[in-house]
Design an enzyme around this catalytic site. Structure first.
Site, PDB file in Angstrom:
ATOM      1  N   SER A   1      34.954  33.331  46.760  1.00  0.00           N
ATOM      2  CA  SER A   1      35.489  34.246  45.752  1.00  0.00           C
ATOM      3  C   SER A   1      34.611  35.488  45.693  1.00  0.00           C
ATOM      4  O   SER A   1      33.860  35.757  46.632  1.00  0.00           O
ATOM      5  CB  SER A   1      35.570  33.531  44.399  1.00  0.00           C
ATOM      6  OG  SER A   1      36.309  34.313  43.488  1.00  0.00           O
ATOM      7  N   ASN A   2      34.688  36.224  44.615  1.00  0.00           N
ATOM      8  CA  ASN A   2      33.851  37.425  44.456  1.00  0.00           C
ATOM      9  C   ASN A   2      33.443  37.535  42.995  1.00  0.00           C
ATOM     10  O   ASN A   2      33.774  36.677  42.188  1.00  0.00           O
ATOM     11  CB  ASN A   2      34.600  38.662  44.951  1.00  0.00           C
ATOM     12  CG  ASN A   2      35.911  38.832  44.226  1.00  0.00           C
ATOM     13  OD1 ASN A   2      35.961  38.999  43.023  1.00  0.00           O
ATOM     14  ND2 ASN A   2      37.014  38.740  44.974  1.00  0.00           N
ATOM     15  N   LYS A   3      32.724  38.594  42.662  1.00  0.00           N
ATOM     16  CA  LYS A   3      32.091  38.669  41.346  1.00  0.00           C
ATOM     17  C   LYS A   3      33.013  39.219  40.245  1.00  0.00           C
ATOM     18  O   LYS A   3      32.581  39.412  39.115  1.00  0.00           O
ATOM     19  CB  LYS A   3      30.828  39.532  41.438  1.00  0.00           C
ATOM     20  CG  LYS A   3      29.731  38.825  42.218  1.00  0.00           C
ATOM     21  CD  LYS A   3      28.672  39.785  42.723  1.00  0.00           C
ATOM     22  CE  LYS A   3      27.730  40.228  41.627  1.00  0.00           C
ATOM     23  NZ  LYS A   3      26.671  41.121  42.173  1.00  0.00           N
ATOM     24  N   SER A   4      34.280  39.450  40.548  1.00  0.00           N
ATOM     25  CA  SER A   4      35.174  40.009  39.525  1.00  0.00           C
ATOM     26  C   SER A   4      35.386  39.014  38.379  1.00  0.00           C
ATOM     27  O   SER A   4      35.631  37.834  38.606  1.00  0.00           O
ATOM     28  CB  SER A   4      36.533  40.345  40.151  1.00  0.00           C
ATOM     29  OG  SER A   4      37.441  40.678  39.129  1.00  0.00           O
TER      30      SER A   4
ATOM     31  N   ALA B   1      40.422  41.736  42.192  1.00  0.00           N
ATOM     32  CA  ALA B   1      39.665  41.852  43.445  1.00  0.00           C
ATOM     33  C   ALA B   1      40.240  40.793  44.388  1.00  0.00           C
ATOM     34  O   ALA B   1      39.917  39.602  44.289  1.00  0.00           O
ATOM     35  CB  ALA B   1      38.193  41.605  43.184  1.00  0.00           C
TER      36      ALA B   1
END
Ligand SMILES: Cc1cc2nc3c(=O)[nH]c(=O)nc-3n(C[C@H](O)[C@H](O)[C@H](O)COP(=O)(O)O)c2cc1C
Length: 397
Positions: A208-211, A273
């Site tokens: 995943s990502n930091k959003s 994101a």
């Protein structure tokens, strides 16, 4: 500057057990910058003390038409000066008096003397709430323009459970903000995506990502306050803003399906994101340390459905993208806007403190297809949402 900053609000408190929750509503309104004048009925004074409201509000509590020698015309002064009158909680009695226009106390004369929006938050036991007389009174006053904050289902006084519980203070405040905001998006459908997509590696792990979805949530809340019907396609568990229809998704492919199933959006704000890559062959069982060496996880590109949205964009729709960049902010964002045929792109430099992922603040450049740029200095994400929707609403015409 929020919708409540500097607004004069008369907070009418009537005699329901839920009057104690109006204390929290009062505090939140003042914190959001409103000037709050509490007015309590005799019934309310039986439930909670005036001292608490006087301490938290902007003015001492007023209770009676006849006990204020300093205000010669008390029955009209507050209503005339108000930007909004909020009745929280609203008893069956005051709802009935609003319908008939019966002016028996300071709060009712204030309501009759105002041209400002009136927001009413009913709270009562289920049996009272379901009374045809109460429902009919609410129908009539709503048709006349009073905003009703629907009560919730839940625990009531005396150990009962059912419909009729006063709406949560945050919900009440969101309705007040909405009533004080121009409805320039009334009749429009705004579709917002939020959060980082989660691409499975195996049944328990994801890439995943930091959003955190905060910017998308702020856009959804702002769009509802401006009168829009709002759909929020989200990957995060954060409860949706008041009034917003939520669709939960996990992966980029899920998000694509959810977005493509909606064919009547006037504005699409792609604040999510979305992963560029995903594991090509997710395992169907949990990968274990004891399986041997660390696994290789080959990646494949996800489908860029924002390009499809740009290609297939119906006439009149406004398509908004986001670009999180770490270098050449405007150049990279402008290239993305052109490549994806967007109407505008909101670019932020996520290497700066307070900007982008996870923060409550953001600093952005809003770039339009005609090349014009607007810099929005570091501010609350709701302010950024406001500026983005100002630009999008202008494009709708
Ligand atoms: C303990 C108690 C709780 C009450 N709770 C409610 C309530 O939640 N909703 C309501 O409409 N009336 C409620 N009532 C009845 C009102 O207090 C009563 O109708 C009163 O006349 C309302 O006056 P007001 O509207 O001027 O404040 C309650 C009464 C008592 C004694």
């Amino acid at each position: 500057m929020g919708a409540l900053t500097g607004k004069r609000i008369v907070l009418g408190v009537t005699g329901g057990i839920a009057a104690y929750k109006a204390v929290e509503v009062c505090r939140r309104l003042v914190e959001a910058g409103a000037h709050v004048q509490p007015v309590m009925t005799d019934g309310a004074l039986e439930m909670v003390g005036a001292t608490t409201f006087s301490a938290l509000a902007s003015e001492p509590v007023k209770t009676s038409l006849f006990d204020d020698p300093e205000t010669p015309i008390p029955h009209t002064r507050m209503g005339q000066a108000a930007d909004l009158v909020l009745v929280c909680p609203a008893t069956a009695r005051i709802i009935s008096d609003i319908r008939t226009g019966r002016s028996a106390d300071l709060l009712m004369s204030t309501i009759l003397a105002t041209r400002a929006p009136v927001v009413v938050c009913p709270a009562m036991h289920t049996e009272m709430w379901e009374q045809p007389a109460v429902q009919e009174n609410l129908d009539v006053i709503e048709r006349r323009g009073v905003s009703i904050v629907p009560p919730e289902r839940g625990r009531l006084a005396g150990g009962d459970t059912g419909d009729g519980r006063l709406a949560d203070p945050a919900t009440v405040v969101a309705h007040v903000e909405r009533a004080l905001t121009e409805h320039d998006l009334a009749g429009r459908h705004v579709l917002v995506t939020a959060g980082g997509t989660r691409e499975p590696i195996d049944p328990v792990r994801v890439i995943s990502n930091k959003s955190t979805g905060k910017q998308g949530y702020a856009v959804a809340a702002e769009a509802w306050a401006r009168g829009a019907r709002v759909t929020l396609v989200t990957t995060v568990e954060t409860p949706e803003p008041v009034g917003v229809h939520r669709v939960d998704v996990q992966t980029a492919a899920d998000m694509q399906r959810a977005v493509e199933s909606i064919d009547d959006a006037d504005i699409i704000v792609m604040a999510a994101a979305v992963a560029d890559f995903r594991p090509a062959d997710p395992a169907d069982h949990k990968l274990k340390k004891t399986d041997g060496a660390a696994p290789e996880i080959p990646l494949e590109k996800t489908h860029d459905f924002l390009v499809d949205l740009g290609e297939k964009k119906p006439d009149g729709q406004v398509l908004v993208g986001f670009a999180a960049e770490t270098d050449d902010l405007v150049g990279n964002a402008r290239a993305k806007l052109e490549r994806k045929k967007l109407d505008l792109i909101v670019a932020n430099d996520v290497s700066q403190p307070g900007v982008g992922f996870g923060y409550d603040t953001n600093e952005v450049v809003i770039i339009q297809a005609d090349g014009s740029c607007e810099h929005v200095p570091l501010t609350d994400k709701r302010d950024v949402a406001r500026r983005v929707l100002d630009t999008a609403a202008n494009k709708l015409g």
